[in-house]
Design a protein around this motif. Structure first.
Motif, PDB file in Angstrom:
ATOM      1  N   MET A   1       0.857  -1.182   0.202  1.00 24.52           N
ATOM      2  CA  MET A   1       0.009   0.090  -0.129  1.00 24.52           C
ATOM      3  C   MET A   1       0.907   1.246   0.119  1.00 24.52           C
ATOM      4  SD  MET A   1      -2.844  -1.203   2.717  1.00 24.52           S
ATOM      5  CE  MET A   1      -4.016   0.215   2.238  1.00 24.52           C
ATOM      6  N   LYS A   2       0.490   2.373  -0.613  1.00 26.50           N
ATOM      7  CA  LYS A   2       1.074   3.591  -0.621  1.00 26.50           C
ATOM      8  C   LYS A   2       0.272   4.784  -0.090  1.00 26.50           C
ATOM      9  CE  LYS A   2       3.846   4.754  -3.942  1.00 26.50           C
ATOM     10  NZ  LYS A   2       4.588   4.982  -5.311  1.00 26.50           N
ATOM     11  N   LEU A   3       0.581   5.758   0.647  1.00 29.15           N
ATOM     12  CA  LEU A   3       0.266   6.684   1.453  1.00 29.15           C
ATOM     13  C   LEU A   3       0.946   8.059   0.898  1.00 29.15           C
ATOM     14  CD1 LEU A   3      -2.087   7.762   3.341  1.00 29.15           C
ATOM     15  CD2 LEU A   3      -0.123   7.343   5.322  1.00 29.15           C
ATOM     16  N   ILE A   4       0.518   8.957   0.313  1.00 31.33           N
ATOM     17  CA  ILE A   4       1.057   9.835  -0.425  1.00 31.33           C
ATOM     18  C   ILE A   4       0.333  11.161   0.419  1.00 31.33           C
ATOM     19  CG2 ILE A   4       1.366  11.307  -2.332  1.00 31.33           C
ATOM     20  CD1 ILE A   4       1.153   9.025  -4.068  1.00 31.33           C
ATOM     21  N   ALA A   5       1.463  12.002   0.941  1.00 35.13           N
ATOM     22  CA  ALA A   5       0.903  13.245   1.885  1.00 35.13           C
ATOM     23  C   ALA A   5       1.427  14.277   1.068  1.00 35.13           C
ATOM     24  CB  ALA A   5       1.440  13.125   2.920  1.00 35.13           C
ATOM     25  N   ASP A   6       0.482  15.474   0.759  1.00 36.30           N
ATOM     26  CA  ASP A   6       1.101  16.798   0.447  1.00 36.30           C
ATOM     27  C   ASP A   6       0.561  17.738   1.264  1.00 36.30           C
ATOM     28  OD1 ASP A   6       1.887  19.080  -1.418  1.00 36.30           O
ATOM     29  OD2 ASP A   6      -0.465  19.414  -1.574  1.00 36.30           O
ATOM     30  N   SER A   7       1.706  18.294   2.171  1.00 30.11           N
ATOM     31  CA  SER A   7       1.467  19.264   3.216  1.00 30.11           C
ATOM     32  C   SER A   7       1.745  20.670   2.822  1.00 30.11           C
ATOM     33  CB  SER A   7       2.012  18.832   4.524  1.00 30.11           C
ATOM     34  OG  SER A   7       1.682  19.322   5.552  1.00 30.11           O
ATOM     35  N   GLY A   8       0.811  21.643   3.021  1.00 31.17           N
ATOM     36  CA  GLY A   8       1.274  22.963   3.341  1.00 31.17           C
ATOM     37  C   GLY A   8       1.005  23.577   4.669  1.00 31.17           C
ATOM     38  N   SER A   9       1.172  24.609   4.886  1.00 34.36           N
ATOM     39  CA  SER A   9       0.994  25.520   6.271  1.00 34.36           C
ATOM     40  C   SER A   9      -0.434  25.325   6.602  1.00 34.36           C
ATOM     41  CB  SER A   9       1.429  27.012   6.282  1.00 34.36           C
ATOM     42  OG  SER A   9       2.897  26.811   5.794  1.00 34.36           O
ATOM     43  N   THR A  10      -1.245  25.233   5.971  1.00 35.42           N
ATOM     44  CA  THR A  10      -2.799  25.266   6.388  1.00 35.42           C
ATOM     45  C   THR A  10      -3.391  23.794   6.617  1.00 35.42           C
ATOM     46  OG1 THR A  10      -3.127  27.466   5.860  1.00 35.42           O
ATOM     47  CG2 THR A  10      -5.079  26.220   6.111  1.00 35.42           C
ATOM     48  N   LYS A  11      -3.133  23.169   5.570  1.00 39.29           N
ATOM     49  CA  LYS A  11      -3.824  21.625   5.461  1.00 39.29           C
ATOM     50  C   LYS A  11      -2.781  20.561   4.720  1.00 39.29           C
ATOM     51  CE  LYS A  11      -6.350  20.725   2.038  1.00 39.29           C
ATOM     52  NZ  LYS A  11      -7.710  20.994   0.766  1.00 39.29           N
ATOM     53  N   THR A  12      -3.262  19.251   5.258  1.00 40.83           N
ATOM     54  CA  THR A  12      -2.363  18.307   4.421  1.00 40.83           C
ATOM     55  C   THR A  12      -3.352  17.432   3.716  1.00 40.83           C
ATOM     56  OG1 THR A  12      -0.679  18.279   6.305  1.00 40.83           O
ATOM     57  CG2 THR A  12      -0.694  16.492   4.999  1.00 40.83           C
ATOM     58  N   ASP A  13      -3.095  17.316   2.570  1.00 38.02           N
ATOM     59  CA  ASP A  13      -3.716  16.098   1.600  1.00 38.02           C
ATOM     60  C   ASP A  13      -3.257  14.776   1.595  1.00 38.02           C
ATOM     61  OD1 ASP A  13      -6.131  17.921   0.870  1.00 38.02           O
ATOM     62  OD2 ASP A  13      -4.994  18.844  -0.412  1.00 38.02           O
ATOM     63  N   ALA A  15      -3.296  10.741   0.371  1.00 33.83           N
ATOM     64  CA  ALA A  15      -4.165   9.879  -0.718  1.00 33.83           C
ATOM     65  C   ALA A  15      -3.672   8.396  -0.311  1.00 33.83           C
ATOM     66  CB  ALA A  15      -3.826  10.091  -2.020  1.00 33.83           C
ATOM     67  N   LEU A  16      -4.619   7.558   0.144  1.00 32.32           N
ATOM     68  CA  LEU A  16      -4.033   6.048   0.356  1.00 32.32           C
ATOM     69  C   LEU A  16      -4.538   5.205  -0.959  1.00 32.32           C
ATOM     70  CD1 LEU A  16      -2.982   3.957   2.462  1.00 32.32           C
ATOM     71  CD2 LEU A  16      -5.414   3.624   3.291  1.00 32.32           C
ATOM     72  N   LEU A  17      -3.609   4.787  -1.362  1.00 33.66           N
ATOM     73  CA  LEU A  17      -3.830   3.651  -2.755  1.00 33.66           C
ATOM     74  C   LEU A  17      -3.859   2.400  -2.193  1.00 33.66           C
ATOM     75  CD1 LEU A  17      -2.163   6.526  -3.838  1.00 33.66           C
ATOM     76  CD2 LEU A  17      -1.790   4.949  -5.570  1.00 33.66           C
ATOM     77  N   ALA A  18      -4.971   1.581  -2.478  1.00 32.59           N
ATOM     78  CA  ALA A  18      -5.308   0.115  -2.396  1.00 32.59           C
ATOM     79  C   ALA A  18      -5.993   0.134  -0.902  1.00 32.59           C
ATOM     80  CB  ALA A  18      -4.126  -0.775  -2.255  1.00 32.59           C
ATOM     81  N   GLY A  19      -6.841  -0.986  -0.877  1.00 29.21           N
ATOM     82  CA  GLY A  19      -7.688  -1.042   0.177  1.00 29.21           C
ATOM     83  C   GLY A  19      -8.786  -0.045   0.500  1.00 29.21           C
ATOM     84  N   ALA A  20      -8.814   0.896  -0.693  1.00 29.01           N
ATOM     85  CA  ALA A  20      -9.923   1.962  -0.453  1.00 29.01           C
ATOM     86  C   ALA A  20     -11.059   1.593  -0.930  1.00 29.01           C
ATOM     87  CB  ALA A  20      -9.126   3.184  -0.914  1.00 29.01           C
ATOM     88  N   THR A  21     -12.053   2.594  -0.763  1.00 29.51           N
ATOM     89  CA  THR A  21     -13.511   2.204  -1.261  1.00 29.51           C
ATOM     90  C   THR A  21     -13.979   3.243  -2.227  1.00 29.51           C
ATOM     91  OG1 THR A  21     -14.395   3.553   0.565  1.00 29.51           O
ATOM     92  CG2 THR A  21     -14.232   1.197   1.006  1.00 29.51           C
ATOM     93  N   ASP A  22     -12.932   4.240  -2.763  1.00 31.31           N
ATOM     94  CA  ASP A  22     -13.637   5.231  -3.769  1.00 31.31           C
ATOM     95  C   ASP A  22     -13.554   4.633  -5.138  1.00 31.31           C
ATOM     96  OD1 ASP A  22     -13.569   7.098  -1.585  1.00 31.31           O
ATOM     97  OD2 ASP A  22     -12.038   8.464  -2.363  1.00 31.31           O
ATOM     98  N   ASP A  23     -14.456   5.123  -6.122  1.00 36.96           N
ATOM     99  CA  ASP A  23     -14.394   4.779  -7.299  1.00 36.96           C
ATOM    100  C   ASP A  23     -13.068   4.530  -8.060  1.00 36.96           C
ATOM    101  OD1 ASP A  23     -17.036   4.272  -6.762  1.00 36.96           O
ATOM    102  OD2 ASP A  23     -17.584   6.312  -7.924  1.00 36.96           O
ATOM    103  N   ASP A  24     -12.170   5.625  -7.517  1.00 40.45           N
ATOM    104  CA  ASP A  24     -10.910   5.568  -8.273  1.00 40.45           C
ATOM    105  C   ASP A  24     -10.027   4.744  -7.524  1.00 40.45           C
ATOM    106  OD1 ASP A  24     -10.473   7.337  -6.268  1.00 40.45           O
ATOM    107  OD2 ASP A  24      -9.802   8.918  -7.143  1.00 40.45           O
ATOM    108  N   GLY A  25     -10.266   3.831  -6.533  1.00 34.61           N
ATOM    109  CA  GLY A  25      -9.311   3.196  -5.798  1.00 34.61           C
ATOM    110  C   GLY A  25      -8.489   3.916  -4.792  1.00 34.61           C
ATOM    111  N   ILE A  26      -8.858   5.211  -4.751  1.00 33.32           N
ATOM    112  CA  ILE A  26      -7.992   5.815  -3.606  1.00 33.32           C
ATOM    113  C   ILE A  26      -8.858   6.537  -2.601  1.00 33.32           C
ATOM    114  CG2 ILE A  26      -6.518   8.001  -3.699  1.00 33.32           C
ATOM    115  CD1 ILE A  26      -6.076   7.682  -6.689  1.00 33.32           C
ATOM    116  N   CYS A  27      -8.459   6.341  -1.413  1.00 31.04           N
ATOM    117  CA  CYS A  27      -8.934   7.094  -0.149  1.00 31.04           C
ATOM    118  C   CYS A  27      -8.316   8.341   0.221  1.00 31.04           C
ATOM    119  CB  CYS A  27      -8.853   5.863   0.798  1.00 31.04           C
ATOM    120  SG  CYS A  27      -9.520   6.682   2.474  1.00 31.04           S
ATOM    121  N   ARG A  28      -9.098   9.376   0.173  1.00 37.02           N
ATOM    122  CA  ARG A  28      -8.469  10.736   0.290  1.00 37.02           C
ATOM    123  C   ARG A  28      -8.896  11.152   1.752  1.00 37.02           C
ATOM    124  NH1 ARG A  28      -7.482  12.210  -5.154  1.00 37.02           N
ATOM    125  NH2 ARG A  28      -8.228  10.727  -6.536  1.00 37.02           N
ATOM    126  N   ILE A  29      -7.954  11.768   2.368  1.00 37.97           N
ATOM    127  CA  ILE A  29      -8.035  12.251   3.701  1.00 37.97           C
ATOM    128  C   ILE A  29      -7.381  13.695   3.846  1.00 37.97           C
ATOM    129  CG2 ILE A  29      -7.198  11.808   6.185  1.00 37.97           C
ATOM    130  CD1 ILE A  29      -7.130   8.633   5.351  1.00 37.97           C
TER     131      ILE A  29
END
Length: 296
Positions: A1-13, A15-29
């Motif tokens: 599994m891969k967990l990608i994070a993009d963090s700024g000063s205000t918010k961190t996005d 994306a968890l790839l695999a084991g997710a339920t979204d249509d594109d196979g990516i869980c976004r947090i």
């Protein structure tokens, strides 16, 4: 599994790839921003424990190999090491079905930490040459050769630099309001919107933490008043200062100037105007680098 994070000063996005339920196979947090320059290792671990890990429950992390790619502001040198330790501390335990965390089911971790600037370059330029810019709460830029960052004019932060950023835009806006370069009516409307007095503002900027976020938080009000005389010009001037003091120092007028971040996205018209005024070649504008990172 891969967990990608993009963090700024205000918010961190995230994306968890695999084991997710979204249509594109990516869980976004989403969690609050993580910046090891401004936050201690303990504070970062607290954010991860309270905001990230609860959202990973049920996403099949426990027992799987987990590859974490974290891109963020301030992720260099000792600060990158601080973040690496915090990620290991938080992610070396895995969620159980009961919602608690047990170290014996921890995933095998591989963690890499890189700058938000490299994330921007990869997202905007992919494998081509270009100039990549970040215009959000903070600001930064680089010359990218399609593989690596080859030059970076240091942004210096919102006190010494950060031209083009939301924090500096907020600072310029406050200055223009109180120096009577914008109307008294606009000042009164702003104070009512903010729910603060002059004394409150001074206290928040000079005596409270995260003044950069506070200043950048004025952006929705500024955007809603772009039609007010002087406001749009203030935004354009902020962008032109960024281009003059940063982008043009790369001396590559042949390359497109790409930008990402909330400020670049919401003020696209003013950004385009500034690029034209400074004779820069306009590139793409993205709100967030995540889609580009996933494609990269």
């Amino acid at each position: 599994m891969k967990l990608i994070a993009d963090s700024g000063s205000t918010k961190t996005d995230w994306a968890l790839l695999a084991g997710a339920t979204d249509d594109d196979g990516i869980c976004r947090i989403a969690t609050q921003g993580i910046n090891p320059v401004h936050q201690s290792e303990e504070e970062i671990v607290r954010i991860l424990n309270h905001e990230l890990l609860p959202q990973l429950q049920g996403k099949t992390v426990g027992g799987d190999a987990l590859n974490v790619e974290f891109y963020g502001a301030g992720c260099a040198g000792n600060h990158a090491a601080t973040l690496m330790r915090a990620l290991h501390t938080a992610l070396s335990v895995a969620p159980t079905h009961a919602g608690s965390y047990a170290s014996e089911t921890a995933p095998k971790l591989t963690i890499s930490v890189a700058s938000d600037l490299l994330a921007a370059a990869r997202a905007l330029c992919r494998h081509d040459e270009g100039i990549a810019c970040i215009l959000g709460t903070g600001a930064n830029s680089c010359l990218y050769d399609g593989r690596a960052i080859v030059k970076n004019i240091p942004p210096l932060g919102y006190i010494l630099g950060d031209e083009g950023s939301g924090a500096v835009l907020g600072k310029l806006f406050l200055n223009a309001l109180y120096k009577e370069e914008l109307s008294a009516t606009l000042l009164q409307e702003f104070l009512e919107w903010l729910g603060m007095t002059y004394a409150d503002i001074i206290d928040r900027v000079y005596r409270q933490p995260l003044a950069n976020r506070f200043l950048a938080s004025f952006s929705p009000f500024i955007h809603d008043h772009l039609h007010t005389p002087g406001v749009s010009q203030l935004v354009v001037a902020n962008f032109r200062a960024f281009l003059q003091k940063n982008v043009k120092k790369y001396q590559r007028p042949d390359l497109p100037v790409h930008a990402l971040g909330s400020v670049a996205w919401h003020y696209r018209d003013q950004w385009t105007e500034a690029l034209s005024a400074e004779n820069c070649l306009a590139g793409s504008v993205l709100k967030s680098p995540m889609e580009g990172l996933l494609a990269f």
